[in-house]
Every structure is written in C-alpha cells, then in structure tokens.
Enzyme design. Structure first.
Site, short mmCIF file in Angstrom:
data_model
loop_
_atom_site.label_atom_id
_atom_site.label_comp_id
_atom_site.label_asym_id
_atom_site.label_seq_id
_atom_site.Cartn_x
_atom_site.Cartn_y
_atom_site.Cartn_z
N ASN A 9 1.05 -1.25 0.01
CA ASN A 9 0.02 0.08 -0.03
C ASN A 9 0.99 1.11 -0.01
OD1 ASN A 9 -1.89 2.08 0.40
ND2 ASN A 9 -2.48 1.27 2.61
N LYS A 11 0.37 4.20 -0.32
CA LYS A 11 -0.48 5.31 0.06
C LYS A 11 0.01 6.68 -0.69
CE LYS A 11 -0.22 3.27 4.61
NZ LYS A 11 -0.40 3.37 5.92
N HIS A 99 -9.85 1.35 4.44
CA HIS A 99 -8.22 1.72 5.03
C HIS A 99 -8.56 2.48 6.14
CE1 HIS A 99 -4.21 2.63 6.22
NE2 HIS A 99 -4.12 1.64 5.66
N GLU A 101 -6.96 5.04 7.26
CA GLU A 101 -6.69 6.16 7.24
C GLU A 101 -7.86 6.91 6.70
OE1 GLU A 101 -2.86 5.79 5.37
OE2 GLU A 101 -2.10 5.05 7.14
N GLU A 171 -5.80 -4.81 10.40
CA GLU A 171 -4.91 -3.84 10.57
C GLU A 171 -5.02 -2.99 11.85
OE1 GLU A 171 -2.75 -2.52 6.62
OE2 GLU A 171 -4.32 -1.32 7.03
N GLY A 177 2.09 2.38 10.75
CA GLY A 177 3.16 3.55 10.75
C GLY A 177 3.87 3.94 12.06
N SER A 217 2.89 -2.02 10.24
CA SER A 217 4.24 -2.11 10.71
C SER A 217 4.93 -3.48 10.48
CB SER A 217 4.67 -1.90 12.10
OG SER A 217 4.28 -0.43 12.31
P1 PGA Z 1 2.64 0.09 7.64
O1 PGA Z 1 1.07 0.71 7.06
O2 PGA Z 1 3.06 -1.02 7.07
O3 PGA Z 1 3.36 1.49 7.30
O4 PGA Z 1 2.36 0.37 9.13
C1 PGA Z 1 0.36 -0.54 6.84
C2 PGA Z 1 -1.00 -0.22 6.06
O5 PGA Z 1 -1.40 0.89 6.52
O6 PGA Z 1 -1.71 -0.87 5.43
#
Ligand code: PGA
Length: 258
Positions: A9, A11, A99, A101, A171, A177, A217
């Site tokens: 992803n 982003k 997601h 976010e 997630e 993140g 992460s």
């Molecule tokens: P990250 O993000 O691996 O940077 O923690 C995962 C995601 O948001 O899908």
C-alpha cells in the site's frame, strides 16, 4: 490451501516514474526469488496517477495491481471519484477498501465501505477490505466486539451470499506506521476470530479458503514470524513496500513461511 498474498500500500507516495521503477524492481526481484506463480500472490498498490504505468511495468510478471480506494458508484456526476471499472480499465486487479486512514481521516463509515466493496466485486476487482481497532478499544478489551461489528456492517451488509475472491486485512490502527507491530499471538487471535465469524456467516469452506492479511508495521525482520501463524495469510504492507529490497524480503518471507 490458501496462497499467501503480499500487497503493498504505497499510500500517497511515488510519482509516476518512481512508481514505474519500483514496479520493475519488484517484478525483477520476484523473478529472482523463483517467481511467485502458484506460490504466492504479490500485489502493488500505487496511487491512482501512477497506476497505469505500474500496471504496464508489471505486465507479464504475474504481479497484481491494486487501487487504494474506489467509488461505490458506476459512472456519473461524482466529482473527484474513480470507479471500479476505471481502475480495471487502467490495469488494476485488486482494490484496497476501508483503510483506517480513510475511515479515520476522511470519515468513511462501514456502510460506505460496504457499498464500495460491492461495487468493486461487481466491477471485476478483488477487494482487500481492511478492519481493525484503535488503541483505546484494544485497551478496553473491545477489539473482537469492534472487529465483529465491522465484519457485519462492512462485509455482511455488502454480501448476503459468500463473496468469491474477497480478501480481508486485519490492521490494528495502533500498529500502522508506528513501528509497533502486533505480536504474532495478538494478530493470530484476531485472525482466528475473523475466520470463525466469516465461517458462521458464509460457511466454513468459504472461510477456510479466504485470505486474511495482517497489516501494521510489517517489516523484513518480523514478517516471517507473523506469516507463520496459522490464520495469517500474508500482509498489507505500507512503509516497507516503498523500497524494493524491503518489500522483496517480505515477499520472500511469505514464500517460505508455511
Ligand atoms: P505500515 O502501513 O506497514 O506502514 O504500518 C500498513 C498499512 O497502512 O496498510
């Protein structure tokens, strides 16, 4: 029986040329690992504008390409939106939906995620539908209640009958993140719960063949341990998908995890 899946992803990262270069590097790296066909599925998730270039760079390599969202609508007066059919036309095979976010920063509710998931599958894209709890819910011991509600309202509400090809991603928001990963045992507990709820809803055979990815992460040094869990079928990778070496190390972990 479940082919592991590793999806990046990206982003809001990578210009078109950077996306093309990353896609080429991943395609070459996967070939060096002996190819993914029949062993794992590898999916790249670029921003919309880089998606056609990424799809072109990935063509013939067996890599999938995911949009990061799609409209619940087919066509029409929806300024700024991109439909599932448009994504497919541009070369997408998958789409990441719900997601955290988008849920947290843009106020996307389960009902909207459900409509998007239904539009995606109807439009020929495989949804990677994200679920997960924020830290206060985990601390209050409400993780499974919350994820159970998300399953009802964003999956069951969209699909009264078993959705062929749906992929689920767990997630935990506190792990995204942040560099804090759920422990393999914490993740496995929620994955097993998700599979069992999906089994009650759509039947155990469907649940047994449905991939549930972990995201939050995932890094080269923790991927193998996570992917070795019986109900973790791969990962949705944010930060570590932006560098081909890191992403390829995670793909390598998926190829050998079980
Ligand atoms: P990250 O993000 O691996 O940077 O923690 C995962 C995601 O948001 O899908």
């Amino acid at each position: 029986m479940r082919l592991p899946l590793v999806a990046g992803n990206w982003k809001m990262n990578k210009r078109i040329a950077e996306g093309r270069a990353l896609a080429r590097a991943v395609a070459e790296g996967v070939a060096r690992l002996g190819g993914a066909r029949g062993r794992a599925e590898v999916v790249l998730g670029p921003p919309y504008l880089a998606l056609p270039a990424v799809a072109e760079a990935a063509a013939g390599s067996g890599l999938g390409v995911a949009g990061q969202d799609c409209s619940p609508e087919k066509d029409g007066a929806f300024t700024g939106e991109v439909s599932a059919a448009m994504l497919k036309d541009a070369g997408a095979t998958h789409v990441i939906l719900g997601h955290s976010e988008r849920r947290e920063l843009l106020g996307e509710a389960d009902a909207l995620v459900a409509r998007k998931a239904s539009a995606a599958l109807a439009g020929g894209l495989l949804p990677i539908l994200c679920l997960g709890e924020a830290l206060p819910l985990r601390q209050a011991g409400k993780t499974l209640d919350h994820v159970g509600r998300q399953i009802r309202e964003s999956i069951l509400a969209a699909f009264p009958s078993p959705p062929e090809g749906l992929i689920v991603a767990y997630e935990p928001i506190w792990a995204i993140g942040t560099g804090v990963t759920a422990t393999p045992a914490q993740a496995q507990e929620v994955h097993a719960f998700i599979r069992s709820r999906l089994g009650e809803i759509y039947g155990v055979d469907w649940a047994a063949k449905t991939r549930i990815l972990y995201g939050g992460s995932v890094k080269p040094d923790n991927a193998a341990e996570l992917f070795a869990q019986p109900d973790i079928d791969g990962g949705l990778i944010g930060g570590a998908s932006l560098k081909s070496e890191d992403f390829l190390a995670i793909v390598g972990a998926a190829l050998t995890a079980r």
